[in-house]
Design an enzyme around this catalytic site. Sequence first.
Site, short mmCIF file in Angstrom:
data_model
loop_
_atom_site.label_atom_id
_atom_site.label_comp_id
_atom_site.label_asym_id
_atom_site.label_seq_id
_atom_site.Cartn_x
_atom_site.Cartn_y
_atom_site.Cartn_z
N CYS A 95 41.63 52.00 64.99
CA CYS A 95 41.96 51.97 63.77
C CYS A 95 41.29 50.59 63.39
O CYS A 95 41.20 50.37 62.11
CB CYS A 95 43.52 51.93 63.47
SG CYS A 95 44.44 50.94 64.68
N HIS A 250 49.06 49.00 64.20
CA HIS A 250 48.09 50.02 63.36
C HIS A 250 47.56 49.20 62.53
O HIS A 250 48.19 48.35 61.73
CB HIS A 250 48.64 51.19 63.31
CG HIS A 250 48.05 52.00 62.71
ND1 HIS A 250 46.87 52.65 63.38
CD2 HIS A 250 47.76 53.04 61.47
CE1 HIS A 250 46.27 53.72 62.93
NE2 HIS A 250 46.72 53.72 61.43
N ASN A 274 45.80 54.69 55.35
CA ASN A 274 45.98 54.79 56.76
C ASN A 274 44.81 55.68 57.43
O ASN A 274 44.80 56.77 57.09
CB ASN A 274 47.62 55.39 57.02
CG ASN A 274 47.55 55.81 58.69
OD1 ASN A 274 46.88 55.29 59.43
ND2 ASN A 274 48.78 56.45 59.04
#
Length: 667
Positions: A95, A250, A274
């Site tokens: 990520c 994250h 996201n």
Amino acid sequence: MAHTQESLSKTPVIKFKDQDFNSLRDRCLSRGLLFEDETFPAELSSIGLSLLRRKPFFSLQWKRPKDILMGKSEPHFILEGVSRFDIQQGEAADCWFLAALGSLTQNPQHLQKILRNQSFSHQYAGIFCFWFWQCGQWVEVVVDDRLPILNNKFLFVHPLNDQEFWPCLLEKAYAKFHGSYFHLHYGHLPDALVDLTGGVVTSIDLHASPSDLVQMIQAAAQAGSLMTCGTPAGPTGEAMRMENGLVSQHAYTVTRAGQIQYRRGQEDLVCLWNPWGKTEWQGRWSDGSPEWEETHHQQKAQLYKDKDDGEFWMSCRDFQENFSCLYVCNQFPVNMGLKNMPHERWSQMTFKSHVTPGNTTEGLPQNTQYIFSVPESMDSNNVAVSFNIMPQNLRAEEKFPLNFQVFKVDPQFQHFRERLPSTFFSRFRNSDKGIVTKTRCNLTKCFTLSPGTYVVVVSAGTEAVEFLLRIFLRTSDPDGNPGSSFNLRALKASLPENNSQQSIFYKYAQQGRGIDATQLQRLLNQEFLKGPPGDTFSLDECRSVVALMDLKVNGQLDPEEFSRLWRRLVHCQRVFQNTQKSGVFLSSDLGKAVKDADFLAGISVSGELLDLMVLRYGDSAGRVSFPSLVCFLMRLEAMAKTFQNLSKDGQGLYLTQVEWMNLVMYN
């Protein structure tokens, strides 16, 4: 010894693993074969067994996009433009890379440099290439299009549209660049931001950030910055969805910020994306929250979209409580704490060198010193020192292998321009206070330094290290031009009419004989440009212009030749002003400039030639000055017409050695 500044903007692109995309593709096309990359094979070694320890890897397959679609539809490299919503994270915890990539999709000029001009239709041979930045140079990474598929699903990044494959292939190239997909499993946001842009990262402590965070994010976005952030680690140390909808440990992309009237006051909002896709914040101002129902402000229609796409709004207060740090990446440092941030001007010193352990005095090496001067006093953070090293030179889990200190040089030592004596270094001269951003591959520290001369002293740990050092110096910009040392001098709003050409010609011509390159340089910089010094016409550029217009081959322009040049300049000015944004002409717009130039009608330019022209006429920030645009467009016209005049069949031409040398060495 001290190292002088080394120019890196014109260095050639490095071929990763010595693989040249064009030659490999042409070889495959000539043989009717699809490329298979032996340096990153379709095997477990390219993935990393640790990533598949809980997966039935015996059913792993590597398939090309056409085989994945099984004839139901045709694959596309890009389908209906590039967007962050094209990306959905797979099994790798990358990520940190995908959040940086999501931000890059909002910066077309940088994105185009990474993606290149590629497709599954034109000259398709199962091979693709992507560019990444390392240590001051762009690196071309070649991959085949065989993608890992497990149980008929993408193992890693999968696009939202099953026909679009740029995210999968780009991730594969980045995995190859780092060694394997496993090496993308957890990483640092600043490393990805630098690899994708060649910029410098400034970190902002959200717990200590001021109240006008929205204005700062908006100003950073206006300056073309990439912005990302991350959540703290949870108790398990792995990325997990929390009750509020956020994911622990994250990375997220910060896409924009805004303000909206709410109840009796004003609410500051931040928008995030996201890389997981459909997992979103569930708190205040999330999609479908009651706050949106309670406001009827006109901004609501511009901000709010209730879509399950991974993008969501949250209040600045919630943003600061749930995220610890904001990373901002640009070609120059971004001072988020300054309200006049868009009106800064930065200069840059660049050094590429290496340091070896040992050879120290009082713990400081004496062979790695870099001297710079601070010209004027500034409020804060007026100097940034940034190091970048190659990830391939690091062992697994190794931390950043360099240390450095900045010392102020007393006047009595300023004559030591090569190397300062060991007696100089002492603690009271050490300018050690600063804001640090440190990862495995990048280290940036911002300082607030008073006017004077300073030296950066670098030391290594246990191994020799090659590195790129950039020293950024901030000064005030009274004209409020955004950006850095790449500021352009402004074009004059209007030029004298054609009937004034004669008076201008004789104003600069010596005794009415003609205008040579030196006189043309004065003419162009005084008649076409205005404002403070910046990207003016250089003497070498003016020599090129004279050679292109000099039909009599005497090194001067007569009134007739000058009149033709003047018409070209006026047209180039119009093209520049119609294409540039906020005074900046992007190298990605060179193709548009060719189409808009009337005197280039009928002249076509390939994508490969445009890529070369970006390297030739653009700077390291992806910008093209007006003088460079003039030289590019005029040279393109001259070379195309020369070919047309010399070619007998329109397909090729024959020149003697003397003719060839005369043509290329003068014109």
